[in-house]
Design an enzyme around this catalytic site. Structure first.
Site, mmCIF file in Angstrom:
data_model
loop_
_atom_site.group_PDB
_atom_site.id
_atom_site.type_symbol
_atom_site.label_atom_id
_atom_site.label_comp_id
_atom_site.label_asym_id
_atom_site.label_seq_id
_atom_site.Cartn_x
_atom_site.Cartn_y
_atom_site.Cartn_z
ATOM 1 N N ASN A 1 27.778 24.454 81.634
ATOM 2 C CA ASN A 1 27.513 25.669 81.116
ATOM 3 C C ASN A 1 29.050 26.325 81.087
ATOM 4 O O ASN A 1 29.288 27.040 80.238
ATOM 5 C CB ASN A 1 26.686 26.493 82.084
ATOM 6 C CG ASN A 1 25.303 25.905 82.122
ATOM 7 O OD1 ASN A 1 24.843 25.372 81.146
ATOM 8 N ND2 ASN A 1 24.536 26.502 83.153
ATOM 9 N N ARG B 1 28.291 39.467 93.258
ATOM 10 C CA ARG B 1 27.079 40.356 93.622
ATOM 11 C C ARG B 1 25.922 40.562 92.758
ATOM 12 O O ARG B 1 25.296 41.690 92.581
ATOM 13 C CB ARG B 1 27.330 41.691 94.334
ATOM 14 C CG ARG B 1 28.706 41.591 95.292
ATOM 15 C CD ARG B 1 29.075 42.763 96.035
ATOM 16 N NE ARG B 1 30.477 42.527 96.633
ATOM 17 C CZ ARG B 1 30.360 42.019 97.748
ATOM 18 N NH1 ARG B 1 29.419 41.545 98.308
ATOM 19 N NH2 ARG B 1 31.802 41.935 98.476
ATOM 20 N N ALA C 1 25.573 23.244 85.508
ATOM 21 C CA ALA C 1 26.572 24.442 85.938
ATOM 22 C C ALA C 1 27.811 24.012 85.325
ATOM 23 O O ALA C 1 28.422 24.870 84.818
ATOM 24 C CB ALA C 1 26.589 24.501 87.343
ATOM 25 N N GLU C 2 28.401 23.048 85.412
ATOM 26 C CA GLU C 2 29.770 22.722 84.830
ATOM 27 C C GLU C 2 30.008 22.946 83.656
ATOM 28 O O GLU C 2 30.654 23.385 82.921
ATOM 29 C CB GLU C 2 30.261 21.347 85.682
ATOM 30 C CG GLU C 2 30.466 21.322 87.174
ATOM 31 C CD GLU C 2 28.950 20.808 87.640
ATOM 32 O OE1 GLU C 2 28.057 20.759 86.990
ATOM 33 O OE2 GLU C 2 28.826 20.997 88.795
ATOM 34 N N TYR D 1 13.063 19.907 89.861
ATOM 35 C CA TYR D 1 14.242 19.022 89.447
ATOM 36 C C TYR D 1 13.306 17.522 89.579
ATOM 37 O O TYR D 1 12.469 17.228 90.141
ATOM 38 C CB TYR D 1 15.095 19.036 90.559
ATOM 39 C CG TYR D 1 16.099 20.023 90.782
ATOM 40 C CD1 TYR D 1 16.713 20.447 89.757
ATOM 41 C CD2 TYR D 1 16.320 20.478 92.080
ATOM 42 C CE1 TYR D 1 17.808 21.414 89.793
ATOM 43 C CE2 TYR D 1 17.462 21.362 92.408
ATOM 44 C CZ TYR D 1 17.912 22.073 91.018
ATOM 45 O OH TYR D 1 18.928 23.035 91.190
ATOM 46 N N ASP E 1 27.410 30.988 86.090
ATOM 47 C CA ASP E 1 28.432 29.824 85.439
ATOM 48 C C ASP E 1 29.081 30.785 84.291
ATOM 49 O O ASP E 1 30.509 30.591 83.992
ATOM 50 C CB ASP E 1 27.561 29.061 84.676
ATOM 51 C CG ASP E 1 26.596 28.147 85.809
ATOM 52 O OD1 ASP E 1 27.152 28.132 86.903
ATOM 53 O OD2 ASP E 1 25.683 27.979 85.416
ATOM 54 N N GLY F 1 27.846 43.348 90.347
ATOM 55 C CA GLY F 1 29.088 43.119 89.773
ATOM 56 C C GLY F 1 29.730 42.125 90.761
ATOM 57 O O GLY F 1 29.192 41.313 91.376
#
Ligand code: ATP
Length: 315
Positions: free
Chosen positions: A36, A226, A33-34, A102, A257, A230
């Site tokens: 990205n 959302r 995530a980070e 995972y 992300d 949006g």
């Protein structure tokens, strides 16, 4: 100090063309995530540093090489012998329903500690970006997040948290217990509509109350995502709704992300709340319109591409 410092776990990502149990072809990439967000920011021309531990293995090299190739500063990232680089496998099960598997428990990244992170915050960057995934990885990563939030607050650097709840890593109660105490020290909170309760005080029971409680606690910007609807942005004196950009969906993974990368880019550029959300829904739309978590993220000259007429040819 650069524009943004972020840290977390980046894994090797294996994406199956068909069903994994049937064998066949997989494509190898990286995902986190980070990182990205870091790639999204780097593509838009910002100076961004990612910190994390990878295994002393070939997939770890792939992670570092990919981030380097994308212009992300990895001088404070390193490999660690205590565990392998984590791995995420995905398959498209039916339609847009994606199954995620995972192999990350005990990974090198789960050994991250405050000592890995704090030196990279000096000299201070303009922003620190964290996600709610990191504290779910183990005691050390949770400590690192708390230490980074404290260090950012002490040096007046705004910290952004994307709640990013991962139900496979911990329960909602565990997430809330870890994230709620951080909230008063954060400047920006980004959450999906169903994640806001994991960071807002338990006494608040509606979205409106949760947003108000966070703003009262000193958070400057509360952003509620959302999906295809949006996002909403709230500050002490403004509330803005921005609809999603209409695009043909290729792969929704990574939208959140990409959205954060666009939002923080707008903030670094000094855009107002409407402008920040506008850039966020644009980068979010790029992520859903392209396959892969980060591969399709726009460079700065490409930001306007969604406004071009269908069927036009880029020259
Ligand atoms: P993920 O966890 O898959 O990365 P998320 O749940 O964190 O996503 P979403 O709310 O799904 O985040 O998406 C973030 C933003 O991306 C939305 O606010 C929207 O601007 C954009 N987005 C998401 N889905 C779509 C879509 N179908 N079409 C256009 N834009 C979208």
């Amino acid at each position: 100090g650069g524009d943004v410092v972020t840290f977390g776990e980046t894994m090797a990502a294996l994406r199956a063309d068909g069903l994994i149990r049937l064998g066949g072809t997989m494509r190898l990439s990286v995902a986190g995530a980070e990182s990205n967000v870091a790639i999204g920011l780097a593509r838009l021309g910002h100076r961004v540093r990612w910190i994390g531990l990878v295994g002393a293995d070939e997939t770890g090299e792939l992670v570092l090489r990919t981030l380097r190739a994308e212009g992300v500063d990895v001088t404070h990232a390193r490999s660690d012998e205590r565990g392998p680089t984590g791995m995420i496998l995905t398959e498209r099960r039916v339609g847009e329903l994606i199954r995620v598997i995972y192999h990350r428990a005990g990974s090198a990244a789960s050994f991250l500690s405050p000592d890995d992170v704090l030196p990279a915050l000096d000299p201070p960057p303009r922003l620190v970006h964290l996600t709610g995934i990191t504290p779910a990885l183990g005691r050390g990563p949770a400590e690192a997040v708390r230490a980074a939030v404290r260090a950012a607050a002490a040096s007046g650097v705004p910290a952004c948290l994307d709640v990013n709840h991962r139900a496979r890593l911990w329960s909602r109660d565990q997430a809330a217990e870890a994230l709620r105490p951080l909230a008063p020290s954060l400047s920006i909170i980004v959450a999906s509509d169903d994640e806001l309760e994991l960071v807002a005080p338990a006494s608040a029971t509606t979205e409106r109350d949760r947003v108000a409680a966070l703003l009262d606690a000193g958070v400057t910007e509360v952003i509620v995502k959302r999906g295809g609807e949006g996002a909403d942005g709230h500050t002490a004196d403004q509330a803005v709704h921005t609809p999603a950009r209409r695009v043909q969906v290729a792969d929704v993974v990574g939208a959140g992300d990409a959205f954060v990368a666009g939002y923080l880019s707008g903030l670094l550029d000094g855009l107002d709340l409407t402008g920040r959300l506008g850039r966020a829904v644009t980068t979010g739309a790029f992520a859903v319109a392209c396959s892969g978590d980060w591969e399709g993220l726009p460079t700065r000259p490409e930001l306007g591409l969604l406004d071009t007429l269908p069927g036009s040819i880029l020259r």
